[in-house]
Design a protein around this motif. Structure first.
Motif: not given
Length: 387
Positions: A47, A170, A166, A11, A20, A16, A42, A35, A33
């Motif tokens: 996220f 998150t 990123r 993720t 969504w 991420a 998270a 992680c 997810a």
């Protein structure tokens, strides 16, 4: 028919974003997810996506687990609790068809690991039920998954055009475009595998994503590789974004005149864009030797022009982001595999080979420094315990 369940393994920015996207058509409880470093963040906050395409402050809160095995246990426990509530609990609940993931999306970096990514996701893959979706960069990345899971499970190879970075544990910044091309691996896979690909593309389409099914996804991989295998290592090595590199290496860039340095006058053609195009032409030659004859000069020109059309400073390729953060680079999947295929096909790639060895050296330096830092930290910890 119940909504499918999706496990996202990895993720970072890409994982991420698609968490969504999927949350627009699936309950958050149907998305899990996996992680590692960002697990606590998270778990607390989910996220957040800030996108030029979709909008800002978009939050998704999937289930989160530290490992694939934890995700499987969590799903089975939930199924058992639901059956208990319905007074229909049975001894076979843990192996019930409903207690499995329909899709496992592998969105990790395509870097060598021990165990392999295929081995790590294995607890979540139910024979005949789970489709594995490889949302990874590079070429030749499917073989280990096919060897582990086929013919019982579909292996779907996906090529993403989704520039995202990123910017927090998150938090993801997404720009410009979103497109996903999906196909079976291999292209001659059984009809059941193609049907799995069709269902996955339809699911994303319902969520509003731009997803397309391709008869031969490797052609799409080669087309993207023109960009990835040239820009990724060059930007990582120079620490410049694509447009920044073009501006810095243009024959018209502000720099001391050659005569002041005792140099030869530049004819104006040997600039950074021409260099990038030359590397792309070598990659295209390998693609054509592998049977993809439409990966041609016209496609090279079109791909090379994209960076020049961007506003400064341009896009930050994933390998540049990783280099700046001291993370392992996807050198082998993106560049090394092309060089090896070129050797097999007896296609000369002197420029790409040079870029490969430089990027390989850069990656080795990053990995060595990370190991040294980890060893120093462990040593300090032991010293602290004994003091």
């Amino acid at each position: 028919m119940s909504a499918p369940r999706v496990l996202i393994f990895g993720t970072g920015s890409l994982g991420a974003c698609y968490a969504w996207v999927l949350s627009r058509v699936l309950p958050a409880s149907h998305i899990t997810a996996v992680c590692r470093s960002n697990y606590e963040e998270a778990r607390r906050n989910g996220f957040t996506i800030n996108s030029e395409l979709w909008g800002n402050n978009l939050n998704v809160r999937p289930r989160v687990s530290r490992t694939v095995s934890d995700a499987v246990r969590q799903l089975r426990l939930e199924q058992q609790q639901q059956q208990q509530q319905q007074d229909t609990i049975s001894d076979t609940a843990s192996s019930s068809p409903s207690s499995c993931f329909d899709y496992v999306i592998v969105a990790t970096k395509a870097v060598p690991t021990t165990p392999t990514a295929a081995e790590l996701i294995a607890p979540a893959v139910v024979p005949g039920r789970t489709a594995i979706v490889l949302l990874q960069n590079g070429i030749g990345i499917e073989a280990t998954f096919a060897a582990r899971f086929q013919p019982a499970n579909a292996v779907l190879s996906a090529v993403a055009y989704l520039p995202a970075t990123r910017v927090g544990p998150t938090v993801v910044r997404h720009t410009e475009v979103e497109r996903l091309e999906v196909g079976t691996y291999p292209s001659t896979a059984p009809a059941a595998h193609r049907e799995a690909a069709e269902r996955f593309v339809a699911l994303l389409g319902t969520a509003g994503a731009t997803a397309r099914l391709r008869d031969d996804i490797q052609r799409s991989r080669w087309a993207k590789l023109l960009v990835n295998a040239s820009w990724n290592p060059v930007c990582a090595l120079t620490r410049l974004r694509d447009r920044q590199f073009l501006d810095a290496t243009s024959s018209s860039s502000p720099s001391p005149p050659p005569s002041s340095l005792g140099g030869v006058q530049d004819g104006g053609e040997d600039d950074g864009r021409q260099f990038i195009e030359d590397v792309m032409h070598e990659i295209a030659a390998v693609a054509r030797a592998r049977g993809y004859t439409d990966v041609d000069a016209e496609l090279v020109t079109r791909q090379a022009s994209r960076a020049a059309a961007r506003d400064p400073p341009g896009v930050e390729p994933s390998m540049l982001a990783d280099a700046l953060q001291g993370r392992t680079l996807e050198v082998e999947a993106i560049v090394g595999n092309v060089v090896r295929m070129a050797r097999q096909e007896r296609v000369p790639v002197p420029m790409l080979r040079t870029v490969y060895f430089l990027a390989k050296g850069l990656n080795e330096g990053i990995v060595s420094r990370a190991k040294a830092a980890a060893a120093a930290g462990a040593s300090e910890g032991k010293g602290g315990e004994g003091s």
